[in-house]
Design a protein around this motif. Structure first.
Motif, PDB file in Angstrom:
ATOM      1  N   UNK A   1     -41.094 -62.694-102.017  1.00  0.00           N
ATOM      2  CA  UNK A   1     -41.046 -64.102-101.654  1.00  0.00           C
ATOM      3  C   UNK A   1     -42.327 -64.643-101.050  1.00  0.00           C
ATOM      4  N   UNK A   2     -43.392 -63.873-101.117  1.00  0.00           N
ATOM      5  CA  UNK A   2     -44.660 -64.337-100.567  1.00  0.00           C
ATOM      6  C   UNK A   2     -45.216 -65.480-101.412  1.00  0.00           C
ATOM      7  N   UNK A   3     -45.919 -66.400-100.792  1.00  0.00           N
ATOM      8  CA  UNK A   3     -46.495 -67.550-101.474  1.00  0.00           C
ATOM      9  C   UNK A   3     -47.482 -67.089-102.554  1.00  0.00           C
ATOM     10  N   UNK A   4     -47.382 -67.682-103.733  1.00  0.00           N
ATOM     11  CA  UNK A   4     -48.204 -67.271-104.868  1.00  0.00           C
ATOM     12  C   UNK A   4     -49.697 -67.468-104.596  1.00  0.00           C
ATOM     13  N   UNK A   5     -50.081 -68.652-104.139  1.00  0.00           N
ATOM     14  CA  UNK A   5     -51.504 -68.947-103.912  1.00  0.00           C
ATOM     15  C   UNK A   5     -52.087 -68.045-102.833  1.00  0.00           C
ATOM     16  N   UNK A   6     -51.338 -67.799-101.777  1.00  0.00           N
ATOM     17  CA  UNK A   6     -51.801 -66.923-100.698  1.00  0.00           C
ATOM     18  C   UNK A   6     -51.963 -65.488-101.190  1.00  0.00           C
ATOM     19  N   UNK A   7     -50.995 -65.008-101.940  1.00  0.00           N
ATOM     20  CA  UNK A   7     -51.055 -63.650-102.480  1.00  0.00           C
ATOM     21  C   UNK A   7     -52.226 -63.512-103.445  1.00  0.00           C
ATOM     22  N   UNK A   8     -52.404 -64.514-104.285  1.00  0.00           N
ATOM     23  CA  UNK A   8     -53.503 -64.504-105.241  1.00  0.00           C
ATOM     24  C   UNK A   8     -54.850 -64.435-104.517  1.00  0.00           C
ATOM     25  N   UNK A   9     -55.012 -65.229-103.473  1.00  0.00           N
ATOM     26  CA  UNK A   9     -56.267 -65.238-102.708  1.00  0.00           C
ATOM     27  C   UNK A   9     -56.516 -63.880-102.051  1.00  0.00           C
ATOM     28  N   UNK A  10     -55.472 -63.272-101.502  1.00  0.00           N
ATOM     29  CA  UNK A  10     -55.638 -61.960-100.860  1.00  0.00           C
ATOM     30  C   UNK A  10     -56.064 -60.893-101.869  1.00  0.00           C
ATOM     31  N   UNK A  11     -55.393 -60.857-103.004  1.00  0.00           N
ATOM     32  CA  UNK A  11     -55.700 -59.827-103.994  1.00  0.00           C
ATOM     33  C   UNK A  11     -57.017 -60.103-104.707  1.00  0.00           C
ATOM     34  N   UNK A  12     -57.476 -61.350-104.727  1.00  0.00           N
ATOM     35  CA  UNK A  12     -58.764 -61.686-105.352  1.00  0.00           C
ATOM     36  C   UNK A  12     -59.922 -61.075-104.580  1.00  0.00           C
ATOM     37  N   UNK A  13     -59.708 -60.785-103.313  1.00  0.00           N
ATOM     38  CA  UNK A  13     -60.766 -60.210-102.481  1.00  0.00           C
ATOM     39  C   UNK A  13     -60.954 -58.710-102.695  1.00  0.00           C
ATOM     40  N   UNK A  14     -60.060 -58.079-103.416  1.00  0.00           N
ATOM     41  CA  UNK A  14     -60.175 -56.634-103.643  1.00  0.00           C
ATOM     42  C   UNK A  14     -61.299 -56.369-104.640  1.00  0.00           C
ATOM     43  N   UNK A  15     -62.253 -55.551-104.227  1.00  0.00           N
ATOM     44  CA  UNK A  15     -63.347 -55.154-105.110  1.00  0.00           C
ATOM     45  C   UNK A  15     -62.915 -53.881-105.843  1.00  0.00           C
ATOM     46  N   UNK A  16     -62.847 -53.919-107.175  1.00  0.00           N
ATOM     47  CA  UNK A  16     -62.390 -52.744-107.925  1.00  0.00           C
ATOM     48  C   UNK A  16     -63.197 -51.473-107.631  1.00  0.00           C
ATOM     49  N   UNK A  17     -64.506 -51.591-107.438  1.00  0.00           N
ATOM     50  CA  UNK A  17     -65.338 -50.408-107.179  1.00  0.00           C
ATOM     51  C   UNK A  17     -65.000 -49.786-105.824  1.00  0.00           C
ATOM     52  N   UNK A  18     -64.824 -50.626-104.816  1.00  0.00           N
ATOM     53  CA  UNK A  18     -64.475 -50.112-103.487  1.00  0.00           C
ATOM     54  C   UNK A  18     -63.070 -49.518-103.504  1.00  0.00           C
ATOM     55  N   UNK A  19     -62.155 -50.195-104.187  1.00  0.00           N
ATOM     56  CA  UNK A  19     -60.792 -49.673-104.283  1.00  0.00           C
ATOM     57  C   UNK A  19     -60.793 -48.294-104.937  1.00  0.00           C
ATOM     58  N   UNK A  20     -61.559 -48.135-106.014  1.00  0.00           N
ATOM     59  CA  UNK A  20     -61.622 -46.840-106.703  1.00  0.00           C
ATOM     60  C   UNK A  20     -62.198 -45.763-105.793  1.00  0.00           C
ATOM     61  N   UNK A  21     -63.224 -46.112-105.008  1.00  0.00           N
ATOM     62  CA  UNK A  21     -63.833 -45.135-104.100  1.00  0.00           C
ATOM     63  C   UNK A  21     -62.855 -44.711-103.010  1.00  0.00           C
ATOM     64  N   UNK A  22     -62.154 -45.674-102.432  1.00  0.00           N
ATOM     65  CA  UNK A  22     -61.184 -45.363-101.378  1.00  0.00           C
ATOM     66  C   UNK A  22     -60.038 -44.537-101.949  1.00  0.00           C
ATOM     67  N   UNK A  23     -59.568 -44.912-103.130  1.00  0.00           N
ATOM     68  CA  UNK A  23     -58.477 -44.158-103.761  1.00  0.00           C
ATOM     69  C   UNK A  23     -58.913 -42.725-104.054  1.00  0.00           C
ATOM     70  N   UNK A  24     -60.163 -42.530-104.458  1.00  0.00           N
ATOM     71  CA  UNK A  24     -60.661 -41.176-104.741  1.00  0.00           C
ATOM     72  C   UNK A  24     -60.705 -40.335-103.473  1.00  0.00           C
ATOM     73  N   UNK A  25     -61.085 -40.940-102.359  1.00  0.00           N
ATOM     74  CA  UNK A  25     -61.120 -40.215-101.085  1.00  0.00           C
ATOM     75  C   UNK A  25     -59.708 -39.805-100.678  1.00  0.00           C
ATOM     76  N   UNK A  26     -58.764 -40.719-100.817  1.00  0.00           N
ATOM     77  CA  UNK A  26     -57.380 -40.426-100.447  1.00  0.00           C
ATOM     78  C   UNK A  26     -56.795 -39.345-101.337  1.00  0.00           C
ATOM     79  N   UNK A  27     -57.068 -39.416-102.630  1.00  0.00           N
ATOM     80  CA  UNK A  27     -56.545 -38.427-103.569  1.00  0.00           C
ATOM     81  C   UNK A  27     -57.148 -37.048-103.298  1.00  0.00           C
ATOM     82  N   UNK A  28     -58.416 -37.005-102.890  1.00  0.00           N
ATOM     83  CA  UNK A  28     -59.071 -35.724-102.587  1.00  0.00           C
ATOM     84  C   UNK A  28     -58.641 -35.143-101.250  1.00  0.00           C
TER      85      UNK A  28
END
Length: 95
Positions: free
Chosen positions: A64-91
């Motif tokens: 039930x979160x607001x669409x525009x707010x959710x979109x803005x939050x997820x737009x800030x995610x940098x795919x390269x940084x996300x991949x690096x953080x996910x790799x650290x967690x997986x390791x």
């Protein structure tokens, strides 16, 4: 009308219906103040991050979160940084 002609008519109408649905979607997002080009860029970023980020986006909307707010939050995610953080967690936390 014969059966093959009915099938052809249905296929032709199905294509028109799909085009109308796409137009309606873009008109709805534009009416909310969200430009279709921005929406496409965010979709590309979410896709680049992978299925987990896309799942979390949809889950937030389902809660039930607001669409525009959710979109803005997820737009800030940098795919390269996300991949690096996910790799650290997986390791196991090794950097």
């Amino acid at each position: 009308m014969s059966a093959p002609n009915k099938r052809k008519a249905r296929r032709a109408n199905a294509g028109q219906s799909h085009k109308q649905n796409n137009r309606r979607t873009f008109n709805t997002t534009a009416a909310r103040g969200i430009e279709p080009a921005y929406l496409q860029r965010v979709a590309q970023r979410l896709h680049a991050c992978g299925p987990r980020v896309a799942f979390e986006f949809i889950a937030d909307l389902a809660r039930g979160r607001d669409f525009a707010e959710t979109l803005a939050d997820f737009a800030r995610i940098d795919p390269a940084i996300y991949a690096a953080v996910a790799a650290i967690i997986i390791d196991g936390g090794r950097a």
